[in-house]
Design a protein around this motif. Sequence first.
Motif, PDB file in Angstrom:
ATOM      1  N   GLU A 181       0.819  -1.221   0.000  1.00  0.00           N
ATOM      2  CA  GLU A 181       0.000   0.000   0.000  1.00  0.00           C
ATOM      3  C   GLU A 181       0.851   1.268   0.000  1.00  0.00           C
ATOM      4  N   ARG A 182       1.974   1.251   0.736  1.00  0.00           N
ATOM      5  CA  ARG A 182       2.787   2.475   0.820  1.00  0.00           C
ATOM      6  C   ARG A 182       3.891   2.545  -0.234  1.00  0.00           C
ATOM      7  N   GLY A 183       3.929   1.562  -1.143  1.00  0.00           N
ATOM      8  CA  GLY A 183       4.894   1.598  -2.231  1.00  0.00           C
ATOM      9  C   GLY A 183       6.304   1.217  -1.842  1.00  0.00           C
ATOM     10  N   ALA A 184       6.457   0.473  -0.737  1.00  0.00           N
ATOM     11  CA  ALA A 184       7.780   0.075  -0.279  1.00  0.00           C
ATOM     12  C   ALA A 184       8.318  -1.142  -1.029  1.00  0.00           C
ATOM     13  N   ILE A 185       7.464  -1.810  -1.788  1.00  0.00           N
ATOM     14  CA  ILE A 185       7.860  -2.953  -2.608  1.00  0.00           C
ATOM     15  C   ILE A 185       7.327  -2.744  -4.014  1.00  0.00           C
ATOM     16  N   ASP A 186       7.923  -3.450  -4.966  1.00  0.00           N
ATOM     17  CA  ASP A 186       7.497  -3.307  -6.368  1.00  0.00           C
ATOM     18  C   ASP A 186       6.424  -4.313  -6.760  1.00  0.00           C
ATOM     19  N   ALA A 187       6.455  -5.476  -6.122  1.00  0.00           N
ATOM     20  CA  ALA A 187       5.494  -6.536  -6.443  1.00  0.00           C
ATOM     21  C   ALA A 187       5.294  -7.401  -5.207  1.00  0.00           C
ATOM     22  N   TRP A 188       4.195  -8.125  -5.207  1.00  0.00           N
ATOM     23  CA  TRP A 188       3.845  -8.971  -4.066  1.00  0.00           C
ATOM     24  C   TRP A 188       3.378 -10.316  -4.599  1.00  0.00           C
ATOM     25  N   VAL A 189       3.957 -11.397  -4.087  1.00  0.00           N
ATOM     26  CA  VAL A 189       3.555 -12.753  -4.460  1.00  0.00           C
ATOM     27  C   VAL A 189       2.714 -13.294  -3.311  1.00  0.00           C
ATOM     28  N   ILE A 190       1.450 -13.584  -3.569  1.00  0.00           N
ATOM     29  CA  ILE A 190       0.541 -13.876  -2.469  1.00  0.00           C
ATOM     30  C   ILE A 190      -0.551 -14.840  -2.914  1.00  0.00           C
ATOM     31  N   TRP A 191      -1.240 -15.426  -1.954  1.00  0.00           N
ATOM     32  CA  TRP A 191      -2.277 -16.427  -2.206  1.00  0.00           C
ATOM     33  C   TRP A 191      -3.624 -15.907  -1.699  1.00  0.00           C
ATOM     34  N   ASP A 192      -4.678 -16.622  -2.110  1.00  0.00           N
ATOM     35  CA  ASP A 192      -6.025 -16.285  -1.647  1.00  0.00           C
ATOM     36  C   ASP A 192      -6.247 -16.734  -0.201  1.00  0.00           C
ATOM     37  N   PRO A 193      -7.069 -15.974   0.559  1.00  0.00           N
ATOM     38  CA  PRO A 193      -7.898 -14.838   0.140  1.00  0.00           C
ATOM     39  C   PRO A 193      -7.191 -13.485   0.161  1.00  0.00           C
ATOM     40  N   PHE A 194      -5.922 -13.454   0.609  1.00  0.00           N
ATOM     41  CA  PHE A 194      -5.180 -12.192   0.619  1.00  0.00           C
ATOM     42  C   PHE A 194      -5.056 -11.618  -0.790  1.00  0.00           C
ATOM     43  N   LEU A 195      -4.880 -12.505  -1.776  1.00  0.00           N
ATOM     44  CA  LEU A 195      -4.777 -12.092  -3.171  1.00  0.00           C
ATOM     45  C   LEU A 195      -6.067 -11.419  -3.623  1.00  0.00           C
ATOM     46  N   ALA A 196      -7.179 -12.072  -3.404  1.00  0.00           N
ATOM     47  CA  ALA A 196      -8.462 -11.512  -3.821  1.00  0.00           C
ATOM     48  C   ALA A 196      -8.752 -10.201  -3.092  1.00  0.00           C
ATOM     49  N   ALA A 197      -8.390 -10.129  -1.818  1.00  0.00           N
ATOM     50  CA  ALA A 197      -8.613  -8.898  -1.056  1.00  0.00           C
ATOM     51  C   ALA A 197      -7.813  -7.738  -1.638  1.00  0.00           C
ATOM     52  N   ALA A 198      -6.569  -8.016  -2.042  1.00  0.00           N
ATOM     53  CA  ALA A 198      -5.747  -6.957  -2.640  1.00  0.00           C
ATOM     54  C   ALA A 198      -6.312  -6.518  -3.982  1.00  0.00           C
ATOM     55  N   GLN A 199      -6.825  -7.462  -4.754  1.00  0.00           N
ATOM     56  CA  GLN A 199      -7.414  -7.113  -6.048  1.00  0.00           C
ATOM     57  C   GLN A 199      -8.675  -6.268  -5.889  1.00  0.00           C
ATOM     58  N   LYS A 200      -9.487  -6.622  -4.906  1.00  0.00           N
ATOM     59  CA  LYS A 200     -10.779  -5.947  -4.753  1.00  0.00           C
ATOM     60  C   LYS A 200     -10.685  -4.657  -3.942  1.00  0.00           C
ATOM     61  N   THR A 201      -9.831  -4.605  -2.926  1.00  0.00           N
ATOM     62  CA  THR A 201      -9.806  -3.442  -2.040  1.00  0.00           C
ATOM     63  C   THR A 201      -8.629  -2.505  -2.288  1.00  0.00           C
ATOM     64  N   LEU A 202      -7.577  -2.991  -2.950  1.00  0.00           N
ATOM     65  CA  LEU A 202      -6.429  -2.139  -3.270  1.00  0.00           C
ATOM     66  C   LEU A 202      -6.308  -1.894  -4.765  1.00  0.00           C
ATOM     67  N   ASP A 203      -7.210  -2.493  -5.535  1.00  0.00           N
ATOM     68  CA  ASP A 203      -7.176  -2.370  -6.992  1.00  0.00           C
ATOM     69  C   ASP A 203      -5.851  -2.858  -7.563  1.00  0.00           C
ATOM     70  N   ALA A 204      -5.289  -3.888  -6.923  1.00  0.00           N
ATOM     71  CA  ALA A 204      -4.026  -4.458  -7.402  1.00  0.00           C
ATOM     72  C   ALA A 204      -4.220  -5.116  -8.763  1.00  0.00           C
ATOM     73  N   ARG A 205      -3.168  -5.080  -9.565  1.00  0.00           N
ATOM     74  CA  ARG A 205      -3.210  -5.668 -10.909  1.00  0.00           C
ATOM     75  C   ARG A 205      -2.442  -6.979 -10.916  1.00  0.00           C
ATOM     76  N   LEU A 206      -3.061  -7.997 -11.477  1.00  0.00           N
ATOM     77  CA  LEU A 206      -2.434  -9.317 -11.532  1.00  0.00           C
ATOM     78  C   LEU A 206      -1.413  -9.349 -12.664  1.00  0.00           C
ATOM     79  N   LEU A 207      -0.158  -9.635 -12.294  1.00  0.00           N
ATOM     80  CA  LEU A 207       0.909  -9.730 -13.288  1.00  0.00           C
ATOM     81  C   LEU A 207       0.967 -11.138 -13.876  1.00  0.00           C
ATOM     82  N   ALA A 208       0.859 -12.142 -13.013  1.00  0.00           N
ATOM     83  CA  ALA A 208       0.853 -13.536 -13.471  1.00  0.00           C
ATOM     84  C   ALA A 208       0.396 -14.424 -12.326  1.00  0.00           C
ATOM     85  N   ASP A 209      -0.466 -15.402 -12.631  1.00  0.00           N
ATOM     86  CA  ASP A 209      -0.789 -16.397 -11.611  1.00  0.00           C
ATOM     87  C   ASP A 209       0.000 -17.670 -11.897  1.00  0.00           C
ATOM     88  N   ALA A 210      -0.279 -18.730 -11.152  1.00  0.00           N
ATOM     89  CA  ALA A 210       0.550 -19.940 -11.238  1.00  0.00           C
ATOM     90  C   ALA A 210       0.118 -20.904 -12.328  1.00  0.00           C
TER      91      ALA A 210
END
Length: 320
Positions: A181-210
């Motif tokens: 959220e604060r831009g301290a990292i360039d990318a985040w590798v994460i799993w659901d439901p944290f992944l879905a939460a970031a997509q829905k509440t932070l408007d994160a963009r999916l670069l690649a899934d598995a």
Amino acid sequence: MNSPLKISRRQLLAATAGTAALAGAPAVWSQKKDRVLRVGNQKGWLSLLKGRGTLEKRLAPLGVQVAWTEFNAGPVQLEALNVGSIDFGDVGEAPPIFAQAAGAPLVYAGATVPRPALEAVIVPKTSALRSVADLKGKRVALNKGSNVHYFLVKLLQKHGLQYADVQPVFLAPADARAAFERGAIDAWVIWDPFLAAAQKTLDARLLADATGVVNNRAFYFTSRDFATRNADVLKIAIEEVNAVDAWVEKNKPAAAGELSSLLGLERSVTELFVGRASYGTAVVTRQILAEQQQIADTFFDLKLIPKKINLLHAAPVDLA
């Protein structure tokens, strides 16, 4: 979809890997009239099992009580198993490898079908990163020793990069989200439901899934000692996990609503990850052990684990 599982004591013990390393594990449990199954769970399907109380109902005639502890990631669950704090739990592909390399008394009690859509690399919506190749030299957050650790290694290899080409930043999910959220990292590798939460509440963009990279199975684990003394309990636990799996597959809207309430997440978040999951739980086969062996060999080559471990000698488990 698999039918309810029938697992014998011999079959559960056959799924043990790292036998030599576990031979000296202390006997913690004794067979008593009143027993307790201590379950360590992450946010997900076991949360449904906990919320419904069906496991407690199935085990009550055996004089078995159930105690639940929630964890935010697999590695800490396996640490709890190693020190004798839990008896059963759910975990991704990679954490068992680290635990087995450290001599943990781990037994694979069951495994899901592949679920590659449930883990991914995400970036902020406005990020200039558009491809996996763009990760070179970037700060990539991940939970050390978790399923996404192996996913990142294989994803980079698929796109012509090496693990050393990125700057891993080891953070637990909550800390990684804050850094994202604060831009301290360039990318985040994460799993659901944290992944879905970031997509829905932070408007994160999916670069690649598995998908097409790793299987991303989930595993249900126990200890050798608990499996030896409580095969009847574990048989029921796996049957109940499989029953939840079967219900979710056929009732996704209802499952999303139930999980939303249980996990305190927005309905749109649970709908997203329930909708893209695959369903089915089975015992561990030789093929699945071979997949785990590949992970172990990869981690050893990268010096992420201190020694080679051999999982392939374990006999396969079948449903006969």
